[in-house]
Enzyme design. Structure first.
Site, PDB file in Angstrom:
ATOM      1  N   GLY A  81       0.953  -1.314   0.069  1.00 46.64           N
ATOM      2  CA  GLY A  81      -0.035   0.051  -0.132  1.00 46.64           C
ATOM      3  C   GLY A  81       0.829   1.354   0.173  1.00 46.64           C
ATOM      4  O   GLY A  81       2.247   1.143   0.177  1.00 46.64           O
ATOM      5  N   PRO A  82       0.148   2.292  -0.039  1.00 46.45           N
ATOM      6  CA  PRO A  82       1.030   3.591   0.106  1.00 46.45           C
ATOM      7  C   PRO A  82       1.615   4.005   1.245  1.00 46.45           C
ATOM      8  O   PRO A  82       1.339   3.098   2.435  1.00 46.45           O
ATOM      9  CB  PRO A  82       0.020   4.902  -0.319  1.00 46.45           C
ATOM     10  CG  PRO A  82      -1.289   4.019   0.202  1.00 46.45           C
ATOM     11  CD  PRO A  82      -1.161   2.669  -0.169  1.00 46.45           C
ATOM     12  N   PHE A 137       1.717   5.705   4.818  1.00 43.26           N
ATOM     13  CA  PHE A 137       0.689   5.918   5.835  1.00 43.26           C
ATOM     14  C   PHE A 137      -0.386   5.195   5.760  1.00 43.26           C
ATOM     15  O   PHE A 137      -1.600   5.320   6.360  1.00 43.26           O
ATOM     16  CB  PHE A 137       0.105   7.452   5.651  1.00 43.26           C
ATOM     17  CG  PHE A 137       1.341   8.396   5.715  1.00 43.26           C
ATOM     18  CD1 PHE A 137       2.156   8.627   6.873  1.00 43.26           C
ATOM     19  CD2 PHE A 137       1.995   8.916   4.552  1.00 43.26           C
ATOM     20  CE1 PHE A 137       3.237   9.810   6.712  1.00 43.26           C
ATOM     21  CE2 PHE A 137       3.053   9.911   4.381  1.00 43.26           C
ATOM     22  CZ  PHE A 137       3.631  10.185   5.650  1.00 43.26           C
ATOM     23  N   LYS A 177       0.880  -0.197   6.946  1.00 44.57           N
ATOM     24  CA  LYS A 177       1.465  -1.677   6.534  1.00 44.57           C
ATOM     25  C   LYS A 177       2.424  -1.901   7.816  1.00 44.57           C
ATOM     26  O   LYS A 177       2.286  -3.101   8.205  1.00 44.57           O
ATOM     27  CB  LYS A 177       2.525  -1.095   5.568  1.00 44.57           C
ATOM     28  CG  LYS A 177       1.653  -0.895   4.066  1.00 44.57           C
ATOM     29  CD  LYS A 177       2.868  -0.806   2.931  1.00 44.57           C
ATOM     30  CE  LYS A 177       4.019   0.520   3.241  1.00 44.57           C
ATOM     31  NZ  LYS A 177       3.250   1.776   3.562  1.00 44.57           N
ATOM     32  N   ASP A 207      10.043  -5.598   7.240  1.00 47.76           N
ATOM     33  CA  ASP A 207       9.509  -4.120   6.897  1.00 47.76           C
ATOM     34  C   ASP A 207      10.352  -3.135   5.927  1.00 47.76           C
ATOM     35  O   ASP A 207      11.565  -3.560   5.830  1.00 47.76           O
ATOM     36  CB  ASP A 207       9.240  -3.110   8.171  1.00 47.76           C
ATOM     37  CG  ASP A 207       8.205  -1.963   8.240  1.00 47.76           C
ATOM     38  OD1 ASP A 207       7.453  -2.111   7.177  1.00 47.76           O
ATOM     39  OD2 ASP A 207       8.285  -1.017   8.971  1.00 47.76           O
ATOM     40  N   GLU A 208       9.713  -2.405   5.181  1.00 42.51           N
ATOM     41  CA  GLU A 208      10.502  -1.470   4.136  1.00 42.51           C
ATOM     42  C   GLU A 208      11.151  -2.460   3.232  1.00 42.51           C
ATOM     43  O   GLU A 208      12.323  -2.185   2.756  1.00 42.51           O
ATOM     44  CB  GLU A 208      11.609  -0.603   5.002  1.00 42.51           C
ATOM     45  CG  GLU A 208      11.064   0.374   5.948  1.00 42.51           C
ATOM     46  CD  GLU A 208      10.098   1.266   5.513  1.00 42.51           C
ATOM     47  OE1 GLU A 208      10.007   1.557   4.163  1.00 42.51           O
ATOM     48  OE2 GLU A 208       9.263   1.944   6.486  1.00 42.51           O
ATOM     49  N   CYS A 268      -6.661  10.240   1.873  1.00 39.55           N
ATOM     50  CA  CYS A 268      -6.153  11.293   0.946  1.00 39.55           C
ATOM     51  C   CYS A 268      -6.038  12.354   1.913  1.00 39.55           C
ATOM     52  O   CYS A 268      -6.869  13.025   2.431  1.00 39.55           O
ATOM     53  CB  CYS A 268      -6.981  11.757  -0.375  1.00 39.55           C
ATOM     54  SG  CYS A 268      -6.351  12.881  -1.177  1.00 39.55           S
TER      55      CYS A 268
HETATM   56  N1  ADP Z   1      -1.001  11.693   6.005  1.00 36.89           N
HETATM   57  C1  ADP Z   1      -0.507  11.194   7.301  1.00 36.89           C
HETATM   58  N2  ADP Z   1       0.675  11.961   7.810  1.00 36.89           N
HETATM   59  C2  ADP Z   1       1.054  11.460   8.893  1.00 36.89           C
HETATM   60  N3  ADP Z   1       0.512  10.438   9.711  1.00 36.89           N
HETATM   61  C3  ADP Z   1      -0.441   9.913   9.094  1.00 36.89           C
HETATM   62  C4  ADP Z   1      -1.089  10.180   7.968  1.00 36.89           C
HETATM   63  N4  ADP Z   1      -2.188   9.457   7.757  1.00 36.89           N
HETATM   64  C5  ADP Z   1      -2.098   8.399   8.739  1.00 36.89           C
HETATM   65  N5  ADP Z   1      -1.022   8.483   9.733  1.00 36.89           N
HETATM   66  C6  ADP Z   1      -0.539   7.841  10.697  1.00 36.89           C
HETATM   67  O1  ADP Z   1       0.184   6.631  10.225  1.00 36.89           O
HETATM   68  C7  ADP Z   1      -0.371   5.643  10.868  1.00 36.89           C
HETATM   69  C8  ADP Z   1      -0.010   4.203  10.036  1.00 36.89           C
HETATM   70  O2  ADP Z   1       1.593   4.445  10.228  1.00 36.89           O
HETATM   71  P1  ADP Z   1       2.402   3.136   9.786  1.00 36.89           P
HETATM   72  O3  ADP Z   1       1.716   1.663  10.023  1.00 36.89           O
HETATM   73  O4  ADP Z   1       3.732   3.292  10.137  1.00 36.89           O
HETATM   74  O5  ADP Z   1       1.887   3.444   8.003  1.00 36.89           O
HETATM   75  P2  ADP Z   1       2.748   2.641   6.872  1.00 36.89           P
HETATM   76  O6  ADP Z   1       3.895   1.864   7.103  1.00 36.89           O
HETATM   77  O7  ADP Z   1       1.789   2.138   5.887  1.00 36.89           O
HETATM   78  O8  ADP Z   1       3.728   3.812   6.274  1.00 36.89           O
HETATM   79  C9  ADP Z   1      -1.945   5.814  10.946  1.00 36.89           C
HETATM   80  O9  ADP Z   1      -2.388   4.904  12.225  1.00 36.89           O
HETATM   81  C10 ADP Z   1      -1.947   7.156  11.485  1.00 36.89           C
HETATM   82  O10 ADP Z   1      -1.748   7.488  12.742  1.00 36.89           O
HETATM   83  C1  LIG Z   2       6.949   6.748  -2.000  1.00 35.37           C
HETATM   84  C2  LIG Z   2       8.424   6.409  -1.691  1.00 35.37           C
HETATM   85  C3  LIG Z   2       9.214   6.330  -0.485  1.00 35.37           C
HETATM   86  N1  LIG Z   2      10.195   6.047  -0.242  1.00 35.37           N
HETATM   87  C4  LIG Z   2      10.639   6.023   1.301  1.00 35.37           C
HETATM   88  C5  LIG Z   2      10.153   7.004   2.108  1.00 35.37           C
HETATM   89  C6  LIG Z   2      10.202   6.374   3.385  1.00 35.37           C
HETATM   90  O1  LIG Z   2      11.339   6.230   3.961  1.00 35.37           O
HETATM   91  C7  LIG Z   2       9.743   4.851   2.790  1.00 35.37           C
HETATM   92  C8  LIG Z   2       8.339   4.405   2.885  1.00 35.37           C
HETATM   93  O2  LIG Z   2       7.976   4.359   4.313  1.00 35.37           O
HETATM   94  P1  LIG Z   2       6.515   3.811   4.882  1.00 35.37           P
HETATM   95  O3  LIG Z   2       6.813   2.854   6.235  1.00 35.37           O
HETATM   96  O4  LIG Z   2       5.723   3.149   3.842  1.00 35.37           O
HETATM   97  O5  LIG Z   2       5.828   5.028   5.286  1.00 35.37           O
HETATM   98  O6  LIG Z   2      10.091   4.714   1.401  1.00 35.37           O
HETATM   99  C9  LIG Z   2      11.279   6.370  -1.208  1.00 35.37           C
HETATM  100  O7  LIG Z   2      12.371   6.010  -1.077  1.00 35.37           O
HETATM  101  N2  LIG Z   2      10.849   6.487  -2.613  1.00 35.37           N
HETATM  102  C10 LIG Z   2       9.428   6.638  -2.881  1.00 35.37           C
HETATM  103  O8  LIG Z   2       9.253   7.005  -4.193  1.00 35.37           O
HETATM  104 ZN    ZN Z   3      -7.988  13.219  -2.712  1.00 37.67          ZN
END
Ligand code: ADP
Ligand SMILES: Cc1cn([C@H]2C[C@H](O)[C@@H](COP(=O)(O)O)O2)c(=O)[nH]c1=O
Ligand code: ZN
Length: 272
Positions: free
Chosen positions: A76-77, A79, A82, A153-154, A210
């Site tokens: 997924g994208p 935030f 994941k 992760d990542e 969004c």
């Molecule tokens: N636009 C946003 N900016 C910052 N934090 C956000 C945003 N949308 C959601 N979040 C927070 O990020 C949490 C999810 O974090 P995380 O599990 O680390 O997501 P991912 O790993 O997909 O990036 C959500 O529960 C919410 O608290």
């Molecule tokens: C879209 C995108 C993301 N990244 C980097 C930015 C963050 O450090 C991670 C993603 O972290 P999350 O746990 O999924 O929030 O990836 C990047 O290097 N390039 C990209 O295009």
């Molecule tokens: Zn939108």
């Protein structure tokens, strides 16, 4: 249980085993013994006979582990939750008595290297590695053999993701839970994440909200004109967006010269 330090040290700081602690309690180390409970299912579970059939199709070799491995992929994208889903799954597994280990890419230095951290601050200790192939060496064979569940992760940052997952699940019988970006800011496939879909038992695509309209967000918009694929960052650099705002955002970013842009697409203004 806590007094048996020798066993504990086998699994090192980021390999942990919980009784039943919900997030956000931090994990603790404990004895790596196994309860013969059925595995919690994250998606359709692969049966042992399916694994045997897979082993046969690899040339009649038997799977080396007594267990059927599994691979679960969460994409997924940014935030979208994941990492939250990964930590929940890993804690759930640990709560049933399995030994779990968490790995993240050492490229992700946003919150330090010793933990996987969600955007809202939940954390768990991890191994931060340059490549997945170093995991077994770092842990040592004895400790590796005791690990039942490996969380990654990542995942988009690991070039050897495919081979590692294949070996861990098919050869070593591990449950592998992988979280990562399926697409980069250009919506191109990111690293090898999509390459493991054919290996997976389950695939979960999460969505965020969004940031500009509150609808479901499938994509990650980069707010700067930096063009390298890998650019570590959080909400300062990226925002989750719906399809419409992804397309609008691309137009705005391409039209503006400076490297840092503040987008305010709802009001159709761009602040430099
Ligand atoms: N636009 C946003 N900016 C910052 N934090 C956000 C945003 N949308 C959601 N979040 C927070 O990020 C949490 C999810 O974090 P995380 O599990 O680390 O997501 P991912 O790993 O997909 O990036 C959500 O529960 C919410 O608290
Ligand atoms: C879209 C995108 C993301 N990244 C980097 C930015 C963050 O450090 C991670 C993603 O972290 P999350 O746990 O999924 O929030 O990836 C990047 O290097 N390039 C990209 O295009
Ligand atoms: Zn939108």
């Amino acid at each position: 249980m806590r007094s048996i330090c020798a066993m504990r040290s086998l699994l090192a700081a980021s390999t942990f085993h919980l009784r039943s602690s919900p997030l956000p309690r931090s994990p603790s180390l404990a004895l790596p013994f196994r309860l013969n409970l059925p595995r919690p299912s994250f998606g359709p579970a692969r049966s042992i006979s399916a694994t045997a059939a897979a082993a046969k199709s690899r040339g009649g070799m038997e799977a080396r582990s007594a267990h059927s491995g599994e691979i679960h992929v969460i994409v997924g994208p940014m935030f979208a939750g994941k990492t939250t889903a990964l930590l929940r799954r890993v804690q759930l597994e640990a709560g049933t008595g399995r030994n779990v280990a968490l790995i993240k890419s050492d490229k992700d230095n946003r919150y330090g290297l010793d933990s996987v951290v969600t955007h809202d601050g939940t954390k768990m200790p991890c191994w931060a590695l340059p490549e997945l192939s170093s995991f077994q060496d770092k842990l040592g064979t004895e400790a590796y053999d005791k690990v039942d569940v490996i969380g990654i992760d990542e995942a988009q940052f690991f070039d050897d993701l495919h081979d590692f997952c294949c070996n861990a699940a098919d050869r070593d019988g591990k449950i592998v839970v992988v979280a990562g970006l399926d697409g980069d800011y250009k919506r191109n496939k990111f690293g090898s994440v999509l390459d493991i879909i054919p290996l997976a038992d389950s695939v979960t695509k999460l969505t965020a909200r969004c940031e500009l309209c509150g609808r479901r967000a499938f994509f990650t918009l980069r707010k700067t004109r930096e063009t390298k694929t890998e650019l570590i960052g959080g909400a300062d650099v990226y925002m989750p967006v719906c399809r419409q705002h992804y397309l609008d955002g691309q137009i705005v970013i391409e039209a503006v010269q400076p490297t840092r842009i503040v987008l305010d697409l709802e009001r159709s203004t761009v602040m430099l």
